[in-house]
Design a protein around this motif. Structure first.
Motif, PDB file in Angstrom:
ATOM      1  N   LEU A 139       0.855  -1.172   0.000  1.00  0.00           N
ATOM      2  CA  LEU A 139       0.000   0.000   0.000  1.00  0.00           C
ATOM      3  C   LEU A 139       0.896   1.228   0.000  1.00  0.00           C
ATOM      4  CD1 LEU A 139      -2.729  -0.972   2.627  1.00  0.00           C
ATOM      5  CD2 LEU A 139      -2.652  -1.458   0.166  1.00  0.00           C
ATOM      6  N   ALA A 140       0.610   2.163  -0.869  1.00  0.00           N
ATOM      7  CA  ALA A 140       1.358   3.420  -0.927  1.00  0.00           C
ATOM      8  C   ALA A 140       0.456   4.526  -0.411  1.00  0.00           C
ATOM      9  CB  ALA A 140       1.797   3.708  -2.353  1.00  0.00           C
ATOM     10  N   ILE A 141       0.879   5.175   0.649  1.00  0.00           N
ATOM     11  CA  ILE A 141       0.092   6.229   1.293  1.00  0.00           C
ATOM     12  C   ILE A 141       0.791   7.563   1.052  1.00  0.00           C
ATOM     13  CG2 ILE A 141      -0.878   7.049   3.464  1.00  0.00           C
ATOM     14  CD1 ILE A 141      -0.668   4.125   4.468  1.00  0.00           C
ATOM     15  N   GLU A 142       0.099   8.447   0.375  1.00  0.00           N
ATOM     16  CA  GLU A 142       0.681   9.735   0.016  1.00  0.00           C
ATOM     17  C   GLU A 142       0.565  10.717   1.181  1.00  0.00           C
ATOM     18  OE1 GLU A 142       0.218  13.056  -3.554  1.00  0.00           O
ATOM     19  OE2 GLU A 142      -1.062  11.282  -3.474  1.00  0.00           O
ATOM     20  N   CYS A 143       1.684  11.297   1.571  1.00  0.00           N
ATOM     21  CA  CYS A 143       1.705  12.278   2.651  1.00  0.00           C
ATOM     22  C   CYS A 143       1.673  13.703   2.074  1.00  0.00           C
ATOM     23  CB  CYS A 143       2.966  12.107   3.504  1.00  0.00           C
ATOM     24  SG  CYS A 143       3.192  10.452   4.166  1.00  0.00           S
ATOM     25  N   ASN A 144       1.029  14.587   2.767  1.00  0.00           N
ATOM     26  CA  ASN A 144       0.981  15.998   2.345  1.00  0.00           C
ATOM     27  C   ASN A 144       0.630  16.140   0.858  1.00  0.00           C
ATOM     28  OD1 ASN A 144       2.077  16.953   4.971  1.00  0.00           O
ATOM     29  ND2 ASN A 144       3.890  15.847   4.283  1.00  0.00           N
ATOM     30  N   PRO A 145      -0.499  15.566   0.435  1.00  0.00           N
ATOM     31  CA  PRO A 145      -0.793  15.507  -1.007  1.00  0.00           C
ATOM     32  C   PRO A 145      -0.934  16.861  -1.686  1.00  0.00           C
ATOM     33  CG  PRO A 145      -2.724  14.903   0.295  1.00  0.00           C
ATOM     34  CD  PRO A 145      -1.577  14.965   1.240  1.00  0.00           C
ATOM     35  N   GLN A 146      -1.280  17.895  -0.943  1.00  0.00           N
ATOM     36  CA  GLN A 146      -1.476  19.202  -1.588  1.00  0.00           C
ATOM     37  C   GLN A 146      -0.174  19.740  -2.180  1.00  0.00           C
ATOM     38  OE1 GLN A 146      -2.165  18.398   1.533  1.00  0.00           O
ATOM     39  NE2 GLN A 146      -4.161  19.187   2.222  1.00  0.00           N
ATOM     40  N   THR A 147       0.947  19.420  -1.535  1.00  0.00           N
ATOM     41  CA  THR A 147       2.233  19.988  -1.974  1.00  0.00           C
ATOM     42  C   THR A 147       3.259  18.927  -2.361  1.00  0.00           C
ATOM     43  OG1 THR A 147       3.018  20.056   0.331  1.00  0.00           O
ATOM     44  CG2 THR A 147       1.911  22.017  -0.525  1.00  0.00           C
ATOM     45  N   ASN A 148       2.896  17.666  -2.187  1.00  0.00           N
ATOM     46  CA  ASN A 148       3.858  16.587  -2.420  1.00  0.00           C
ATOM     47  C   ASN A 148       4.140  16.423  -3.912  1.00  0.00           C
ATOM     48  OD1 ASN A 148       5.572  14.448  -2.017  1.00  0.00           O
ATOM     49  ND2 ASN A 148       4.140  13.312  -0.713  1.00  0.00           N
ATOM     50  N   ARG A 149       5.405  16.284  -4.254  1.00  0.00           N
ATOM     51  CA  ARG A 149       5.790  16.144  -5.653  1.00  0.00           C
ATOM     52  C   ARG A 149       6.917  15.120  -5.759  1.00  0.00           C
ATOM     53  NH1 ARG A 149       9.367  19.012  -9.159  1.00  0.00           N
ATOM     54  NH2 ARG A 149      10.068  20.272  -7.377  1.00  0.00           N
ATOM     55  N   ASN A 150       6.862  14.269  -6.791  1.00  0.00           N
ATOM     56  CA  ASN A 150       7.932  13.306  -7.034  1.00  0.00           C
ATOM     57  C   ASN A 150       9.082  13.954  -7.789  1.00  0.00           C
ATOM     58  OD1 ASN A 150       6.539  11.195  -5.874  1.00  0.00           O
ATOM     59  ND2 ASN A 150       7.010   9.797  -7.548  1.00  0.00           N
ATOM     60  N   ILE A 151      10.305  13.604  -7.389  1.00  0.00           N
ATOM     61  CA  ILE A 151      11.493  13.994  -8.136  1.00  0.00           C
ATOM     62  C   ILE A 151      12.130  12.710  -8.645  1.00  0.00           C
ATOM     63  CG2 ILE A 151      13.692  15.217  -8.090  1.00  0.00           C
ATOM     64  CD1 ILE A 151      11.282  16.990  -7.504  1.00  0.00           C
ATOM     65  N   TRP A 152      11.971  12.426  -9.934  1.00  0.00           N
ATOM     66  CA  TRP A 152      12.491  11.186 -10.516  1.00  0.00           C
ATOM     67  C   TRP A 152      13.944  11.357 -10.928  1.00  0.00           C
ATOM     68  CZ3 TRP A 152      10.060   6.826  -9.793  1.00  0.00           C
ATOM     69  CH2 TRP A 152       8.671   6.835  -9.602  1.00  0.00           C
ATOM     70  N   LEU A 153      14.760  10.323 -10.620  1.00  0.00           N
ATOM     71  CA  LEU A 153      16.193  10.355 -10.886  1.00  0.00           C
ATOM     72  C   LEU A 153      16.585   9.181 -11.782  1.00  0.00           C
ATOM     73  CD1 LEU A 153      17.130  11.208  -7.195  1.00  0.00           C
ATOM     74  CD2 LEU A 153      17.026  12.816  -9.125  1.00  0.00           C
ATOM     75  N   GLU A 154      17.838   8.749 -11.723  1.00  0.00           N
ATOM     76  CA  GLU A 154      18.338   7.729 -12.643  1.00  0.00           C
ATOM     77  C   GLU A 154      17.793   6.335 -12.307  1.00  0.00           C
ATOM     78  OE1 GLU A 154      21.311   7.533  -9.223  1.00  0.00           O
ATOM     79  OE2 GLU A 154      20.040   9.038 -10.189  1.00  0.00           O
ATOM     80  N   PRO A 155      17.769   5.435 -13.280  1.00  0.00           N
ATOM     81  CA  PRO A 155      17.304   4.067 -13.024  1.00  0.00           C
ATOM     82  C   PRO A 155      18.227   3.321 -12.065  1.00  0.00           C
ATOM     83  CG  PRO A 155      17.347   4.543 -15.382  1.00  0.00           C
ATOM     84  CD  PRO A 155      18.088   5.659 -14.703  1.00  0.00           C
ATOM     85  N   VAL A 156      17.703   2.290 -11.442  1.00  0.00           N
ATOM     86  CA  VAL A 156      18.493   1.350 -10.654  1.00  0.00           C
ATOM     87  C   VAL A 156      18.963   0.269 -11.611  1.00  0.00           C
ATOM     88  CG1 VAL A 156      18.462  -0.296  -8.737  1.00  0.00           C
ATOM     89  CG2 VAL A 156      17.154   1.831  -8.585  1.00  0.00           C
ATOM     90  N   ASP A 157      20.244   0.313 -12.003  1.00  0.00           N
ATOM     91  CA  ASP A 157      20.721  -0.616 -13.030  1.00  0.00           C
ATOM     92  C   ASP A 157      20.874  -2.018 -12.452  1.00  0.00           C
ATOM     93  OD1 ASP A 157      23.222  -0.771 -11.694  1.00  0.00           O
ATOM     94  OD2 ASP A 157      24.047   0.857 -12.905  1.00  0.00           O
ATOM     95  N   ASP A 158      21.204  -2.961 -13.330  1.00  0.00           N
ATOM     96  CA  ASP A 158      21.266  -4.362 -12.913  1.00  0.00           C
ATOM     97  C   ASP A 158      22.318  -4.595 -11.832  1.00  0.00           C
ATOM     98  OD1 ASP A 158      19.273  -4.954 -14.694  1.00  0.00           O
ATOM     99  OD2 ASP A 158      20.604  -5.745 -16.249  1.00  0.00           O
ATOM    100  N   ARG A 159      23.447  -3.890 -11.915  1.00  0.00           N
ATOM    101  CA  ARG A 159      24.499  -4.078 -10.916  1.00  0.00           C
ATOM    102  C   ARG A 159      24.032  -3.602  -9.543  1.00  0.00           C
ATOM    103  NH1 ARG A 159      27.513  -1.057  -8.219  1.00  0.00           N
ATOM    104  NH2 ARG A 159      26.938   0.809  -9.401  1.00  0.00           N
ATOM    105  N   GLN A 160      23.406  -2.431  -9.496  1.00  0.00           N
ATOM    106  CA  GLN A 160      22.902  -1.918  -8.228  1.00  0.00           C
ATOM    107  C   GLN A 160      21.832  -2.836  -7.645  1.00  0.00           C
ATOM    108  OE1 GLN A 160      21.722   1.993  -9.741  1.00  0.00           O
ATOM    109  NE2 GLN A 160      23.205   2.961  -8.371  1.00  0.00           N
TER     110      GLN A 160
END
Length: 401
Positions: A139-160
């Protein structure tokens, strides 16, 4: 909605089964699996799925926006994980089915089983996903939804991903021995790690030391990847290796030096590392003897004085070589070095006399019985019950309850 995606990773199968098994696994991944009482939902739309490796599914569970608490069930096929990312308002995850992993930047990956809760503070970079061999739902519960924003970064590669999910299934146990894989995983990465107060770095370091003493090459390579992700530095890893020569012997350590160098180079580490030596041929004995005495007290002088004439050279070697050449080096403090020595001696077996001596040495430098018992517990899945029970017997003899 992007803020609702959480993934966690378990263990990697380095040795895959024949083509038939791989094809069967592919077919299984194509069919969404309901892992809990919550619905699986639909495939992620492209605007979200581009931030995932593998397929994930989303089932919104709440509709009343006035409550300001969006909750969704997110389901990941085996091996699926999202990119590194952060939430400006934080997120809460509740594992409800299967097995997965969560990893914050700079920390070791955490295995998630049904009932586990992850509280992710605002702006903490992390990723989460399924185990390589298991569907996973949370279950994913969003906190502070009015101002919450995702910052997407680099993929998790196979080695990581492989380094984060290292463990019992690295030898392909899932396809050949799924019951054994599940039993070991639940015990070593779940039950055992709930005991004691060892931090992730210490757990990793003592396990690496134990792997060397046990000649566990495959496990060592996997644990080494995990150590680097947990913040263990290349210098600390090298110092552990060098110290192990004195207790395990170069014949057994040499292969681990090669494995370590290979992994470090893959991580972009330039070799050789900066020297950590603080002695010279002229000072190694005196500095080694001083370190011995600081740990074990004046009994070291007695050992030198009472040794038979034909055995005094061994006492000289212990001071000049074991302690002077290795343990006076920088890179690890004396408390960690004594824990590593204890871990190696316990794992070797048949070293009860030395184990008792280093139990007292650990106590003298500040590692109490609770810490040593936590180390034995951490090593139990890797060295078995007989050696663990022998170690506990030594602990109880030196430090009675």
């Amino acid at each position: 909605m992007k803020r609702l995606f959480f993934i966690l990773t378990t263990i990697i199968g380095l040795l895959q089964s024949p083509v038939q098994t791989i094809n069967a696994q592919s077919m299984e991944k194509e069919t969404p699996k309901q892992t809990s009482a919550f619905p699986t939902g639909d495939k992620l739309p492209e605007m979200f799925s581009k931030y995932f490796i593998g397929q994930a599914y989303l089932a919104p569970l709440t509709q009343n926006k006035a409550l300001n608490c969006p909750i969704s069930n997110v389901t990941f096929e085996p091996g699926c994980r999202n990119n590194w990312h952060s939430h400006t308002g934080g997120q809460i995850l509740v594992a409800v089915g299967g097995r997965g992993y969560y990893q914050a930047r700079g920390e070791a990956a955490r295995l998630l089983l049904p009932g586990d809760v992850v509280e992710i503070p605002a702006d903490v970079e992390h990723w989460h996903g399924a185990a390589p061999d298991s569907w996973f739902s949370h279950l994913a519960i969003e906190c502070n939804p009015q101002t919450n924003r995702n910052i997407w970064l680099e993929p998790v590669d196979d080695r990581q991903y492989a380094g984060a999910t290292q463990g019992n299934e690295a030898a392909g146990l899932k396809s050949t021995d799924p019951e054994l894989a599940e039993i070991f995983n639940n015990f070593a990465l779940g039950e055992v790690q709930q005991y004691g107060n060892l931090d992730a770095k210490t757990r990793t370091m003592v396990t690496l030391a134990s792997n060397i003493a046990s000649q566990a090459h495959t496990q060592y390579r996997m644990m080494l990847e995990n150590a680097l992700d947990a913040g263990v530095t290349p210098v600390e890893i090298k110092e552990l290796l060098y110290q192990s020569v004195a207790y395990v012997g170069m014949a057994k350590v040499m292969d681990f030096v090669g494995v370590t160098n290979e992994v470090l180079v893959q991580h972009g580490v330039k070799l050789p590392l900066e020297s950590q030596s603080v002695t010279s041929p002229e000072t190694r004995f005196d500095k080694g003897l001083a370190l011995q005495k600081s740990i074990f007290g004046e009994r070291i002088e007695q050992m030198h004085a009472t040794a038979p004439a034909n055995q005094k050279h061994i006492q000289q070697y212990l001071s000049a070589n074991c302690f002077g050449d290795y343990q006076t080096r920088t890179g690890l403090d004396v408390r960690m070095r004594e824990l590593l020595t204890f871990s190696m001696l316990v794992s070797l077996g048949g070293c009860e006399s030395q184990v008792k001596g280093h139990i007292q040495g650990n106590v003298n430098v500040g590692n109490g019985k609770d810490t040593l018992l936590a180390v034995v517990t951490q090593l139990l899945p890797y060295i078995g019950y007989p050696r663990s029970l022998n170690a506990i017997a030594c602990l109880n003899e030196v430090i009675p309850e």
